[in-house]
Design a protein around this motif. Structure first.
Motif, mmCIF file in Angstrom:
data_model
loop_
_atom_site.group_PDB
_atom_site.id
_atom_site.type_symbol
_atom_site.label_atom_id
_atom_site.label_comp_id
_atom_site.label_asym_id
_atom_site.label_seq_id
_atom_site.Cartn_x
_atom_site.Cartn_y
_atom_site.Cartn_z
ATOM 1 N N UNK C 77 -40.073 -16.938 18.084
ATOM 2 C CA UNK C 77 -41.881 -15.795 18.961
ATOM 3 C C UNK C 77 -42.348 -17.567 19.476
ATOM 4 N N UNK C 78 -42.227 -18.359 19.833
ATOM 5 C CA UNK C 78 -42.778 -19.384 20.115
ATOM 6 C C UNK C 78 -43.099 -20.363 18.990
ATOM 7 N N UNK C 79 -42.722 -19.705 17.736
ATOM 8 C CA UNK C 79 -42.318 -20.852 16.940
ATOM 9 C C UNK C 79 -41.733 -21.940 16.581
ATOM 10 N N UNK C 80 -41.241 -22.913 17.336
ATOM 11 C CA UNK C 80 -40.322 -24.251 17.745
ATOM 12 C C UNK C 80 -39.617 -24.375 16.182
ATOM 13 N N UNK C 81 -40.074 -24.525 14.966
ATOM 14 C CA UNK C 81 -39.609 -25.061 14.080
ATOM 15 C C UNK C 81 -39.392 -23.656 13.166
ATOM 16 N N UNK C 82 -39.642 -22.753 13.762
ATOM 17 C CA UNK C 82 -40.260 -21.683 12.494
ATOM 18 C C UNK C 82 -41.491 -21.555 11.807
ATOM 19 N N UNK C 83 -41.162 -20.184 10.663
ATOM 20 C CA UNK C 83 -42.754 -20.625 10.273
ATOM 21 C C UNK C 83 -42.420 -20.195 8.346
ATOM 22 N N UNK C 84 -42.664 -20.533 6.975
ATOM 23 C CA UNK C 84 -43.080 -20.266 6.035
ATOM 24 C C UNK C 84 -43.004 -19.021 5.698
ATOM 25 N N UNK C 255 -42.370 -29.261 0.918
ATOM 26 C CA UNK C 255 -40.742 -29.552 0.357
ATOM 27 C C UNK C 255 -41.001 -28.526 -0.417
ATOM 28 N N UNK C 256 -42.026 -28.870 -1.884
ATOM 29 C CA UNK C 256 -42.260 -28.045 -2.752
ATOM 30 C C UNK C 256 -41.888 -26.638 -2.777
ATOM 31 N N UNK C 257 -43.173 -25.944 -1.413
ATOM 32 C CA UNK C 257 -43.214 -25.273 -1.655
ATOM 33 C C UNK C 257 -42.305 -24.375 -0.810
ATOM 34 N N UNK C 258 -41.252 -25.062 -0.385
ATOM 35 C CA UNK C 258 -39.784 -24.822 0.347
ATOM 36 C C UNK C 258 -39.151 -24.526 -0.443
ATOM 37 N N UNK C 259 -38.597 -25.731 -1.767
ATOM 38 C CA UNK C 259 -37.776 -25.202 -2.265
ATOM 39 C C UNK C 259 -36.903 -23.769 -2.675
ATOM 40 N N UNK C 260 -38.303 -23.158 -2.990
ATOM 41 C CA UNK C 260 -37.911 -21.152 -3.533
ATOM 42 C C UNK C 260 -37.020 -20.594 -1.903
ATOM 43 N N UNK C 261 -36.490 -21.499 -1.385
ATOM 44 C CA UNK C 261 -36.457 -20.294 -0.282
ATOM 45 C C UNK C 261 -34.758 -21.745 0.129
ATOM 46 N N UNK C 262 -34.650 -22.652 -0.342
ATOM 47 C CA UNK C 262 -33.742 -23.115 0.281
ATOM 48 C C UNK C 262 -32.342 -23.361 1.078
ATOM 49 N N UNK C 263 -32.059 -21.485 -0.089
ATOM 50 C CA UNK C 263 -30.445 -20.677 -0.338
ATOM 51 C C UNK C 263 -31.014 -20.164 1.420
ATOM 52 N N UNK C 264 -32.138 -18.879 1.557
ATOM 53 C CA UNK C 264 -32.333 -17.858 2.466
ATOM 54 C C UNK C 264 -33.120 -19.118 3.894
ATOM 55 N N UNK C 270 -35.820 -28.739 5.387
ATOM 56 C CA UNK C 270 -35.202 -29.457 6.429
ATOM 57 C C UNK C 270 -36.538 -30.531 6.883
ATOM 58 N N UNK C 271 -37.005 -29.123 7.980
ATOM 59 C CA UNK C 271 -37.537 -30.641 8.549
ATOM 60 C C UNK C 271 -38.665 -31.676 7.823
ATOM 61 N N UNK C 272 -39.422 -31.645 6.721
ATOM 62 C CA UNK C 272 -40.501 -32.098 6.380
ATOM 63 C C UNK C 272 -39.596 -32.572 5.762
ATOM 64 N N UNK C 273 -38.081 -32.325 5.168
ATOM 65 C CA UNK C 273 -37.245 -33.744 4.542
ATOM 66 C C UNK C 273 -37.078 -34.441 5.798
#
Lengths: 338, 339, 301
Positions: C77-84, C255-264, C270-273
């Motif tokens: 959908x035009x989101x090059x690195x996806x959405x959160x 990173x902090x917000x994304x860590x809950x979704x690390x497996x899904x 990954x990208x901010x890291x």
């Protein structure tokens, strides 16, 4: 106060204390240990000695680049130890210094123009417009030219840098210059150029030099009087000619005999001293030279020798000559008692 | 029959790369060191005398320095093509070296004994006890008192003169055929310098060894050497027996060096001085490298580099010695030196 | 008077480094020869570019949430690195995060560097009791873990961009003070300083005209290396929930917000890291190159 003396040093001492931790006694290094001498106006006075004998410290202490521990330094009659920092700073326009290492003594970030302008600026000499003329003239005298003005020190050779160092010292037209091993870092052919320059400048500006060096052939060539130092003390003083022709102290004799020969056929009766110079932190008792002295006697390790005068300002501190006096004294006593 | 020389350097050229520039600190030198001979190499800083010794030792900086041309024949072995491994067998064993700075040439964290046992372990099959005995006897040979204690001491516990003695004993350990001494007394005090010179004389007398003495001090040369080589700007400008060179220096540079010594001038008078300064390697043109400072230079000196002129073993690279272009200018050039 | 003026064979040649101009040229040619330095330089340029013009480049509004598009994988959908997890465009948030990282790195270095340098100079040049007191403070602070200190200060003075900069600076000035002091101590003993005392230069002029200019290079080098430290520290602090507060897009709190979704949804962290890693690496590369280039020259002069 004798008006013919420009500089008088009386009982000058510079001790360094090295702390050895909380409960141990401090080690006291007697870098300069009670020395006295005077320099006449217009003469070149040499301080000779090996590394660690305190000759450089003496030079720096006279200029108060390090504060003396005790003693008196009179410059043109004025006791400079009592001067405030600011008064001393102003007096420095009359007493300048040339350093051994022309590389280390020039700020690498400054151009030659800035280096030579600074002394004039901080002492507020001449009108601003005149200063540049003055600098150009000095540069020409020391053998550099206009187009060097905007260069940095690292762009010059060792000899040229030493010329810059000398230019910085003479640009204020001081009366007195302390030159601390000014030619030791230079090559033979450059060394003679710099010595010539210093001699010419002395004639031109009537300079008085304190020339600190370990190189006896240079000292013989360009100085009028000399003092030999060993472990913080002056052991012999005299006219350079007298000392070279008739050295009294065994150490001076050894130093002079250690000058390398001029020609392979010149046979030298060399006095080779045993051992090394002891540490000034722990000097030998009595005469500090006695452990290395080929003429050492029993008394030398017990008592510090007094000064013996050999006439025309030539003095040395050695028991060899004291003994004679003592004996004469004794003989006199004997005569009286009989 | 003449004995073959121990070291024979022919037409040696050395190059250093610094960035894009190529510097040539040695530009075609030929020299010989005979067995049991002391040869002095004299010159001012930058003349290439130290580079010469490093080249013989195979210690040119690997990435930047290289031998561009020429040969170094040592005791029958060609050194210029020698692989590093074979070089290691010669270095410290057949050829050893004494450096100028006794302070920095010893590793501060090892005892004297540990440092001195290194070459013995490398080059000799010796037991620990034997190594220790050899070291102690060598330390005694260089006149160190308390050798048995000094062997377990660290460099900082020794004075400058003692460290230089340790360095000399290090160079002596494997009884080398050639010892190179690079300014061995320059960093030392006058009285210590006298001691070391006497020591070197004694060693040279008692060991079957040649000595290559690199120095800027003509006095040291006068006392120590049999033969003298004068270098200027990467070339040998004069070579002769020590008496010949002091009696009658032929090259204007050698003459200038001797005349500028304070002891050869009237007291308080103006010292003779060679004008100008040593050219940078990039400034040397096609003529004689000394031409721009030479008081006797004429047209030919700037146009063409002089070849070696030889006369009874006294060699010099100077056009004044050319029998063709001489025209009487020779007498002017050889200024007698006060002896 | 007749003093011979020797010929100067060197004088006709152009000078090696006659002034500022050729110094820059020298730096540039050295940069061209070092691939690490060049890499670092390009990364830094890119960061600066993004932080200045990011708002016009970013494909989406970094704050705009669209729940229907949450957790889209990259390249959809035009989101090059996806959405959160709130459907915000990750690329746009990262571009906005670059700006925050640059601001924090630069501002902290300015504040900590200035303060630390002043303390270091005062300590090193004037010595005495002031030096003893200041250096003991530095010792105490250095014995405290940097991140912990920043967290504590942040907890006391509160969160937000200004406060995270302030807490990083309070935690970071000691390094500058230490380095500058030791440089000043070394410079004080240099012979050219003694020479200017002997010339009669007033003390304050020696400080400003002779010591300060010689401090410039070490401070520049240290600053460039410290920037990387500050950027990482900010990310760590934000990750722990202090520092820059959501919904502001700092890499750390991404990173902090994304860590809950690390497996899904791996792309959330990954990208901010990777961005943090590349930035730190780039700045360090550049700093290392700067040190290697400027330091030998310092010694060579």
């Amino acid at each position: 106060m004798n008006p013919q003396f420009l500089l008088e040093v009386n009982h000058l001492k510079k001790y360094y204390e090295i702390p050895q931790g909380m409960f141990k006694e401090k080690i006291v290094v007697r870098a300069v240990d009670d020395i006295s001498f005077s320099i006449k106006k217009g003469e070149t006075f040499a301080l000779v000695g090996e590394s660690g004998c305190g000759k450089s410290t003496t030079g720096r202490t006279i200029l108060r680049l390090t504060e003396p521990t005790d003693g008196e330094v009179r410059f043109d009659g004025e006791d400079i130890r009592s001067l405030s920092y600011e008064k001393m700073r102003l007096l420095r326009s009359r007493m300048q210094m040339v350093f051994q290492d022309p590389y280390a003594s020039l700020n690498p970030k400054k151009t030659i123009r800035e280096i030579l302008m600074e002394p004039l600026r901080v002492h507020n000499k001449y009108e601003k417009k005149e200063r540049m003329d003055k600098i150009r003239k000095i540069l020409e005298i020391v053998g550099l030219s206009d187009h060097h003005l905007d260069r940095y020190p690292h762009e010059f050779s060792g000899g040229q840098r030493q010329r810059i160092g000398i230019a910085r010292a003479v640009v204020l037209q001081p009366d007195f210059i302390i030159a601390d091993e000014p030619v030791s870092a230079l090559d033979v052919s450059v060394q003679s150029q710099v010595i010539n320059l210093m001699l010419e400048l002395q004639k031109e500006f009537g300079l008085t030099y304190l020339f600190i060096s370990h190189d006896l052939s240079v000292i013989r060539h360009m100085t009028d009087r000399m003092a030999v130092m060993y472990l913080g003390k002056i052991i012999e003083v005299g006219n350079t000619d007298d000392v070279f022709e008739n050295p009294k102290h065994p150490y001076t004799q050894a130093l002079i005999s250690a000058i390398p020969a001029n020609h392979p056929r010149e046979s030298k009766d060399r006095i080779v001293l045993e051992g090394d110079v002891p540490s000034p932190a722990n000097p030998p008792s009595g005469c500090a030279f006695h452990p290395r002295c080929p003429a050492a006697m029993e008394i030398c390790s017990r008592r510090v020798p007094e000064e013996t005068d050999f006439g025309s300002g030539h003095t040395a501190k050695c028991h060899l000559y004291q003994m004679n006096e003592k004996r004469e004294e004794k003989d006199e006593h004997a005569v009286i008692h009989s | 029959m003449m004995e073959k020389p121990l070291l024979e350097i022919q037409n040696l050229h050395v190059e250093f790369k610094s960035g894009k520039e190529v510097v040539r600190p040695i530009r075609g030198i030929d020299l010989k060191v005979n067995r049991r001979e002391t040869v002095g190499i004299v010159g001012e800083s930058g003349c290439g005398k130290s580079v010469t010794s490093l080249t013989v030792m195979g210690l040119l900086p690997e990435k930047t320095g290289r031998i561009a041309d020429g040969s170094i024949l040592f005791d029958g072995t060609e050194l210029t093509a020698l692989p590093e491994k074979a070089y290691r067998k010669i270095r410290g064993n057949d050829i050893s070296m004494i450096f100028q700075e006794p302070m920095t040439s010893l590793n501060p964290v090892f005892t004297i004994g540990e440092q001195l046992s290194e070459p013995l372990r490398q080059h000799r099959k010796m037991g620990k006890k034997e190594i220790r005995e050899t070291i102690i006897s060598t330390l005694k040979q260089v006149g160190l008192p308390r050798a048995e204690q000094i062997i377990d001491e660290y460099p900082h516990q020794l004075s400058g003169g003692m460290r230089q003695r340790v360095m000399i004993s290090l160079a002596l350990l494997c009884q080398p055929k050639l010892m190179i001494a690079d300014e061995p007394t320059t960093a030392l005090d006058v009285t210590i310098q006298a001691q070391i010179l006497e020591l070197l004389k004694a060693i040279r007398g008692s060991n079957d060894m040649s000595l290559m003495l690199i120095t800027h001090d003509l006095g040291v040369v006068a006392e120590m050497c049999d033969r003298v080589i004068v270098m200027y700007a990467g070339e040998i400008v004069e070579e002769a027996g020590v008496e010949a060179i002091f009696d009658r220096p032929l090259h204007p540079y050698t003459q200038g060096l001797m005349q500028s010594l304070p002891s050869n001038n009237e007291r308080k008078g103006k010292l003779f001085s060679i004008k100008g300064q040593v050219p940078k390697p990039s400034e040397i043109g096609k003529g004689c490298a000394f031409a721009n400072r030479c008081p006797h230079a004429f047209d030919r000196c700037f146009a063409e580099a002089p070849p070696v002129f030889s006369e009874a073993g006294h060699q010099s690279k100077c056009w004044l010695l050319d029998p063709v272009s001489k025209e009487g200018s020779r007498d002017e050039s050889s200024i007698p030196i006060r002896s | 008077m007749t003093i011979e003026i020797p010929e100067q064979p060197g004088s006709s040649r152009p000078a090696v480094t006659p002034g500022k101009q050729s110094k820059l040229a020298f730096l540039w040619s050295s940069l061209l020869h070092s691939w690490t330095g060049m890499t670092g330089f390009i990364i830094i340029l890119l960061l600066l570019f993004l932080s200045l013009f990011g708002q016009w480049i970013a494909p989406f509004d970094p704050m705009h949430a669209e729940f229907s598009k949450k957790l889209l994988p990259p390249m959809t959908d035009g989101h090059l690195l996806g959405t959160d997890q709130l459907g915000r465009d990750i690329l746009s948030r990262m571009i906005a995060g670059a700006r925050i990282s640059v601001i924090i790195g630069v501002m902290t270095v300015l504040i900590a560097g200035t303060f630390g340098t002043v303390v270091g100079i005062v300590s090193g040049y004037f010595r005495g009791w002031l030096d003893v007191v200041l250096m003991r403070i530095v010792d105490v602070q250095l014995s405290f873990p940097f991140i912990l200190l920043v967290l504590v200060i942040n907890a006391i003075i509160g969160t937000g961009l200004k406060n995270i900069i302030l807490s990083l600076a309070i935690g970071g000035w000691v390094i500058f003070a230490r380095v500058v002091r030791s440089e000043v101590l070394a410079l004080r003993e240099k012979e050219f300083i003694t020479a200017s005392v002997a010339t009669g230069v007033p003390r304050i002029q020696i400080l400003f005209k002779h010591i300060l200019p010689n401090l410039f290079t070490p401070i520049i080098i240290l600053s460039s290396l410290q920037i990387a430290t500050y950027i990482i520290a900010e990310a760590s602090v934000s990750f722990l929930g202090f520092g820059v507060q959501p919904p502001n897009p700092a890499w750390g709190n991404m990173l902090s917000e994304g860590k809950d979704y690390i497996f899904s949804s791996w792309w959330l962290i990954t990208f901010p890291g990777v961005a943090i890693m590349i930035t730190a690496l780039g700045v360090n590369f550049f700093g290392d190159w700067l040190r290697d280039t400027l330091d030998p020259e310092l010694k060579g002069e």
